[in-house]
Design an enzyme around this catalytic site. Sequence first.
Site, PDB file in Angstrom:
ATOM      1  N   ASP A 183     -39.512 102.430  64.946  1.00 57.56           N
ATOM      2  CA  ASP A 183     -40.351 101.273  65.155  1.00 57.56           C
ATOM      3  C   ASP A 183     -40.234  99.857  65.632  1.00 57.56           C
ATOM      4  O   ASP A 183     -39.090  99.810  65.180  1.00 57.56           O
ATOM      5  CB  ASP A 183     -41.273 101.984  64.067  1.00 57.56           C
TER       6      ASP A 183
ATOM      7  N   GLU B 134     -47.249  99.179  71.434  1.00 60.43           N
ATOM      8  CA  GLU B 134     -48.134  99.147  70.185  1.00 60.43           C
ATOM      9  C   GLU B 134     -48.911  97.507  69.960  1.00 60.43           C
ATOM     10  O   GLU B 134     -48.663  97.000  71.205  1.00 60.43           O
ATOM     11  CB  GLU B 134     -47.575  98.881  68.489  1.00 60.43           C
TER      12      GLU B 134
END
Length: 137
Positions: free
Chosen positions: A31, A88
């Site tokens: 992430d 994202e």
Amino acid sequence: MISITKLYQIALTGPNCLEQLESLGIPISIDDFGTGYSCLSSLKNLPIRRLKIDQSFVKGIPYDTNDCAIAAAILALAQKLNLQVTAEGIETYEQADFLGNLGCDELQGYLLSKPVDAEQIPYLLRKLPDRLIFLKS
């Protein structure tokens, strides 16, 4: 999703811990790739299957040439390593178009939906094709 810091902590607990998680069907993702502790050696040494491009590199797309170059480089590297990529922080059609044209596998952000409760997901999925029509043109 496991953060890169937690990923390294898990990796240090045993030599095959991450491989065992993967064998259980738990894919390992990084992430916020490109920030904090994420580094290229993790791509080589850990059983990674997906990178998530941090929203700080998506925010300026397509107008900030540095953001465009970083996102393109992450996507090119991931493709060469057969990794999936999620971007994202997608908030504009231009960002979605730019990243889609570079082969980004998944888009995540307010353009598609704000966070919703679990009960709203079936409704959101039914409406999703209407929201994605812009990507087909």
